[in-house]
Design an enzyme around this catalytic site. Sequence first.
Site, PDB file in Angstrom:
ATOM      1  N   ASP A 198       0.735  -1.294  -0.281  1.00  0.00           N
ATOM      2  CA  ASP A 198      -0.140  -0.065  -0.151  1.00  0.00           C
ATOM      3  C   ASP A 198       0.752   1.272  -0.001  1.00  0.00           C
ATOM      4  O   ASP A 198       1.946   1.121   0.803  1.00  0.00           O
ATOM      5  CB  ASP A 198      -0.722  -0.080   1.304  1.00  0.00           C
ATOM      6  CG  ASP A 198      -1.864   1.239   1.423  1.00  0.00           C
ATOM      7  OD1 ASP A 198      -2.816   1.117   0.702  1.00  0.00           O
ATOM      8  OD2 ASP A 198      -1.669   1.872   2.284  1.00  0.00           O
ATOM      9  N   GLU A 249       1.700  -0.311  -4.919  1.00  0.00           N
ATOM     10  CA  GLU A 249       0.550   0.521  -5.348  1.00  0.00           C
ATOM     11  C   GLU A 249       1.604   1.735  -5.422  1.00  0.00           C
ATOM     12  O   GLU A 249       1.731   2.322  -4.390  1.00  0.00           O
ATOM     13  CB  GLU A 249      -0.264   0.750  -4.280  1.00  0.00           C
ATOM     14  CG  GLU A 249      -1.431   1.682  -4.597  1.00  0.00           C
ATOM     15  CD  GLU A 249      -2.194   2.479  -3.336  1.00  0.00           C
ATOM     16  OE1 GLU A 249      -3.127   2.904  -3.661  1.00  0.00           O
ATOM     17  OE2 GLU A 249      -1.735   2.496  -2.518  1.00  0.00           O
TER      18      GLU A 249
HETATM   19  C1  GLC Z   1      -4.287   3.166  -0.401  1.00  0.00           C
HETATM   20  C2  GLC Z   1      -5.472   2.400  -0.431  1.00  0.00           C
HETATM   21  C3  GLC Z   1      -6.579   3.334   0.059  1.00  0.00           C
HETATM   22  C4  GLC Z   1      -5.979   3.610   1.501  1.00  0.00           C
HETATM   23  C5  GLC Z   1      -4.629   4.449   1.404  1.00  0.00           C
HETATM   24  C6  GLC Z   1      -4.336   4.835   2.727  1.00  0.00           C
HETATM   25  O1  GLC Z   1      -4.121   4.335  -1.297  1.00  0.00           O
HETATM   26  O2  GLC Z   1      -5.729   1.986  -1.766  1.00  0.00           O
HETATM   27  O3  GLC Z   1      -7.904   2.683   0.129  1.00  0.00           O
HETATM   28  O4  GLC Z   1      -7.179   4.826   1.852  1.00  0.00           O
HETATM   29  O5  GLC Z   1      -3.784   3.829   0.635  1.00  0.00           O
HETATM   30  O6  GLC Z   1      -3.930   3.361   3.243  1.00  0.00           O
END
Ligand code: GLC
Length: 528
Positions: A198, A249
């Site tokens: 993440d 991500e």
């Molecule tokens: C990422 C996740 C999202 C979350 C954020 C904070 O972007 O996909 O859903 O709110 O991280 O952890």
Amino acid sequence: MIYQVYPRSFADANGDGIGDIAGIRQRLDYLAGLGVDAIWFGPWYPSPMADAGYDVSDFRAIDPVFGTLDEVSALIAEAHDRGLRIIIDLVPNHCSDQHPWFQAALAGGPGAPERELFWFRPGRGPGGELPPTDWVGEFGGGTWTRTTNPDGTPGDWYLHLFTPQQPDFNWDHPRVRAEFEEILRFWLDRGVDGIRIDSAALLMKDPTLPEVHPDRPHPFHDLDGVHDIYRSWRRIADGYTPPRALIGEVWLPDRQRFANYLRPDELHTAFNFDFLTCAWDAAKLRDSIDGTLAEHVPIGAPATWVLSNHDVTRVVTRYGRADTTFSFASKREGIPTDLELGTIRARAAALLSLSLPGAAYVYQGEELGLWEVEDIPPELRQDPMYPRSGYVDPGRDGCRVPLPWSGDAAPFGFSPEGASSAPWLPQPATWKDRTVQAQTGDPHSMLELYRTAIRLRRELPALGDGALRWLDAPEGVLAFARDPGFACVVNLSADPVPIPAHRARLLTSRPVEGSLLPPDTAVWLATG
Ligand code: GLC
Ligand code: CA
């Protein structure tokens, strides 16, 4: 094909209105039947749920609302029995403000060593009333919250790029690094096949805390030091047999900077947000596809193709609007939308993304043609984006509504008969013809389109990894060949176009009669 399960909204076995691990286990055959290769699960750790589980208070356990660690072990085993691999979500940038480390940091007061694991700083201005910087958080609003000292006086501030309930770790601290290496091993030892990381580009911060300035390096986006972290994780992942996968991500507009995460000793793949945010426009999509392949091919990393996830507007809705791009900065709801047109385009987009070289991701409900639910009553909305934006941005609840499985009325089989609670977000009554049950066996349904496309993708040697070759095509048309003997043509123009020479039509995104491909339609061809 990798399928994203959003655990809260997938299937609820115990009837409390919230999806759980027992519910997922009951539906594994559905996923196997769909032809899924791997499942990515959103966070299921103990959490006060200030950000739907992305605020983790214990990285080595399961929140009781979802089940137990033993159930997860059983889930992993049952998935493996069906040939499904498991990817879990790891959230290394921050934890919950209820995490014992943060609680100890607060209790320790100014100067406590526990505070070094986070970003505690005195405020600016008289009495430290102003936050240490004017950074804007990822959900809007400031990034610092002031603490109260154990003796009741106003204290230092702490950094949180997301909500105040999500304090950022200090990744310069060796204990943070050691802790996450252990957490990684904890899950990989339990048989997890891959990790989705993440907010992977946000971990490192410039410790001098400069303001954001367009001409200077960003203080917390994509700092060079972040790559060392992933090199150490890669060594850990490679130490397993078979090696485990790391998926980032990484939201970065710069393709070269993005590709840096995919160097051979770092992550295996990263989500392709360029494609996800791209307009329904042939030239722009082609540019996105070419750019993506160009950045992946030289480093030997597989490209990813993502149409949506739990953070963005549902595809059927996005493609039904005048502006078909996605951006967090744009208005999210209340825009005129032609769902019928959006559905037709989403069908074509499915055939496009499932035939490109690399890994395709499907977010739960995409295969059912679910749209963004825009009429959730304000008092039921859960996403912190909504209050954080001063109630301007409705947030992401509209793409997180529980799945409809069967029946004519809510909860549509999401929860069992006689459930004690309604689904945590209300499902539209019109989803009765979007259920798995209603769509199964209907050759015109989105679900059967996905089932057939995924089956063909597994059967055809041309699909999956490999290369593509663009074919000559009229303006507004994407046409490419893949060896051996496959072509995909997508008509994004306003007029019907001739279907190129072929041996057989394998699949069309909607019924096509004659030799012309209608607008917003895709066809898979067997050639040669
Ligand atoms: C990422 C996740 C999202 C979350 C954020 C904070 O972007 O996909 O859903 O709110 O991280 O952890
Ligand atoms: Ca439940």
